[in-house]
Write an enzyme that holds these catalytic residues in place. Sequence first.
Site, PDB file in Angstrom:
ATOM      1  CB  CYS A 160     102.047  68.670  -0.249  1.00  0.00           C
ATOM      2  SG  CYS A 160     100.581  69.168   0.672  1.00  0.00           S
ATOM      3  CB  ALA A 161     104.571  69.329  -5.784  1.00  0.00           C
ATOM      4  N   GLY A 164     108.961  67.097  -5.953  1.00  0.00           N
ATOM      5  CA  GLY A 164     108.212  66.581  -7.105  1.00  0.00           C
ATOM      6  C   GLY A 164     108.367  65.094  -7.378  1.00  0.00           C
ATOM      7  N   GLY A 165     108.944  64.359  -6.439  1.00  0.00           N
ATOM      8  CA  GLY A 165     109.143  62.920  -6.667  1.00  0.00           C
ATOM      9  C   GLY A 165     107.842  62.198  -6.993  1.00  0.00           C
ATOM     10  CG  ASP A 176     103.829  63.182   0.053  1.00  0.00           C
ATOM     11  OD1 ASP A 176     103.643  62.495   1.068  1.00  0.00           O
ATOM     12  OD2 ASP A 176     104.929  63.268  -0.528  1.00  0.00           O
ATOM     13  CB  CYS A 220     107.024  59.551   4.878  1.00  0.00           C
ATOM     14  SG  CYS A 220     107.629  61.171   5.353  1.00  0.00           S
TER      15      CYS A 220
HETATM   16  C1  LIG Z   1     106.289  65.566   2.546  1.00  0.00           C
HETATM   17  S1  LIG Z   1     106.728  66.992   1.680  1.00  0.00           S
HETATM   18  C2  LIG Z   1     106.294  66.593   0.033  1.00  0.00           C
HETATM   19  C3  LIG Z   1     107.240  65.624  -0.650  1.00  0.00           C
HETATM   20  C4  LIG Z   1     106.969  65.451  -2.133  1.00  0.00           C
HETATM   21  N1  LIG Z   1     105.564  65.150  -2.401  1.00  0.00           N
HETATM   22  C5  LIG Z   1     107.830  64.384  -2.771  1.00  0.00           C
HETATM   23  O1  LIG Z   1     107.343  63.290  -3.098  1.00  0.00           O
HETATM   24  O2  LIG Z   1     109.035  64.650  -2.930  1.00  0.00           O
HETATM   25  C6  LIG Z   1     105.479  68.111   2.154  1.00  0.00           C
HETATM   26  C7  LIG Z   1     105.444  69.419   1.380  1.00  0.00           C
HETATM   27  O3  LIG Z   1     104.281  70.131   1.805  1.00  0.00           O
HETATM   28  C8  LIG Z   1     104.538  71.505   1.709  1.00  0.00           C
HETATM   29  N2  LIG Z   1     103.528  72.205   2.538  1.00  0.00           N
HETATM   30  C9  LIG Z   1     103.571  72.535   3.845  1.00  0.00           C
HETATM   31  N3  LIG Z   1     102.438  73.160   4.224  1.00  0.00           N
HETATM   32  C10 LIG Z   1     101.650  73.222   3.115  1.00  0.00           C
HETATM   33  C11 LIG Z   1     100.361  73.746   2.851  1.00  0.00           C
HETATM   34  N4  LIG Z   1      99.645  74.330   3.810  1.00  0.00           N
HETATM   35  N5  LIG Z   1      99.881  73.639   1.597  1.00  0.00           N
HETATM   36  C12 LIG Z   1     100.602  73.044   0.635  1.00  0.00           C
HETATM   37  N6  LIG Z   1     101.843  72.528   0.810  1.00  0.00           N
HETATM   38  C13 LIG Z   1     102.350  72.605   2.045  1.00  0.00           C
HETATM   39  C14 LIG Z   1     105.959  71.638   2.185  1.00  0.00           C
HETATM   40  O4  LIG Z   1     106.538  72.838   1.689  1.00  0.00           O
HETATM   41  C15 LIG Z   1     106.589  70.357   1.619  1.00  0.00           C
HETATM   42  O5  LIG Z   1     107.241  70.621   0.399  1.00  0.00           O
END
Ligand SMILES: C[S@@+](CC[C@H](N)C(=O)[O-])C[C@H]1O[C@@H](n2cnc3c(N)ncnc32)[C@H](O)[C@@H]1O
Length: 384
Positions: free
Chosen positions: A226-227, A230-231, A284, A337
């Site tokens: 769940c990048a 990309g942080g 994440d 988070c």
């Molecule tokens: C909390 S954010 C990730 C933040 C990121 N890891 C960072 O450190 O900046 C969650 C991410 O999960 C993605 N997401 C939502 N549903 C998903 C799924 N079923 N599979 C993969 N990614 C998903 C969203 O698009 C979002 O970008």
Amino acid sequence: MTPAARVQAAAEVLDRIAAGTPAEQALLGWSRASRFAGAKDRAAVRDHVFDVMRRWRSTAATGGGESGRERMLGLLRQQGTDPDTLFTGQGHAPAPLGAAERAGGHVPEGAEALDLPDWLWPDWQASLGEEAAQAAEELRHRAPVFLRVNTLRGSVPEAIAALAAEEISVRAHPLAETALEVLSGARKVARSRAFTDGRVELQDAASQAVISALPLAPGQRVLDYCAGGGGKALAMAARIAGPVEAHDANPARMSDLPARAARAGATIPTTQTPRGPYDLVLCDVPCSGSGSWRRAPEGKWRLTPEGLAELVAIQATILDTVVPLVAPGGTLAYATCSMLAAENHQRVAAFLAAHPGWRLSHERQFLPSDGGDGFYIACLTALA
Ligand SMILES: C[S@@+](CC[C@H](N)C(=O)[O-])C[C@H]1O[C@@H](n2cnc3c(N)ncnc32)[C@H](O)[C@@H]1O
């Protein structure tokens, strides 16, 4: 703009937000219509607006009503500022207070005083126990600005020196070896050489601590499932000094990643079809964001019981989806988070109950009282 004109501008922006306009859009709309406003004015109006949004309920209580003007009045009262010094009616200042406004307002209590929705307070208490009130109180205040030193570009002392040369003062933070808390000059960071050369990234200290908690080693195959922006992928790439694959259900969210990776000297190939086995898969997951409501307070008031239930279901699906991608003996790292048990400990317990071939090797809940945002990390190991 005078300090009083900034208060009036914030009140008008808050009225738009109360009518349903997202905060960033409301601020942008005001900014575009206010060419006379300089950078300091825009920053001050933004600070007022976000200060109120963190305290949406309690400022209405102390201000005696739900208009932007009343919420700003409530905020000033909470901050110990005499409203008569700003509500003067002179120039672009808010009109002087009327008798009803002077007599209005009440001292908030319970969830209202802690600026949480009533429906959430029982879950909050059950999740956080003795820490519940303190955690809610922390979310009523501004968050510190943190940087992550990118060790692919240099050491922590070198980054501190580079920032000092640009009059950005920082100190090391105990949550993570790479974490620096910005003490002054925060607004200069994004334009600094230290930032544009990739020596530092903006990243919360607890977000960095989550990466420190992972069993990462050079040479591993690692996937950030769940990048998003990309942080965390960048932080993992620095730790293993090697590539980290990035995936997201919404690939557009990774659009800045190539430029960020180039700046950082990291290799982050993106994929929509990840093929295991990986030594470590980080999930994440999308969550309530309750640990970062200091930075994004709108989420606190948008969350509903139904929305939370939907997020929990998505989290369960993501965990189930990545199971086949993890190598025997490898790690599925689950992070949020959030500070809510339903998204954290309970989610992991449900996963373990449904997947007997897995064990919990490490978990930790970070709270804002630790210094950074609220975060949760659980490392699940696939039995070989
Ligand atoms: C909390 S954010 C990730 C933040 C990121 N890891 C960072 O450190 O900046 C969650 C991410 O999960 C993605 N997401 C939502 N549903 C998903 C799924 N079923 N599979 C993969 N990614 C998903 C969203 O698009 C979002 O970008």
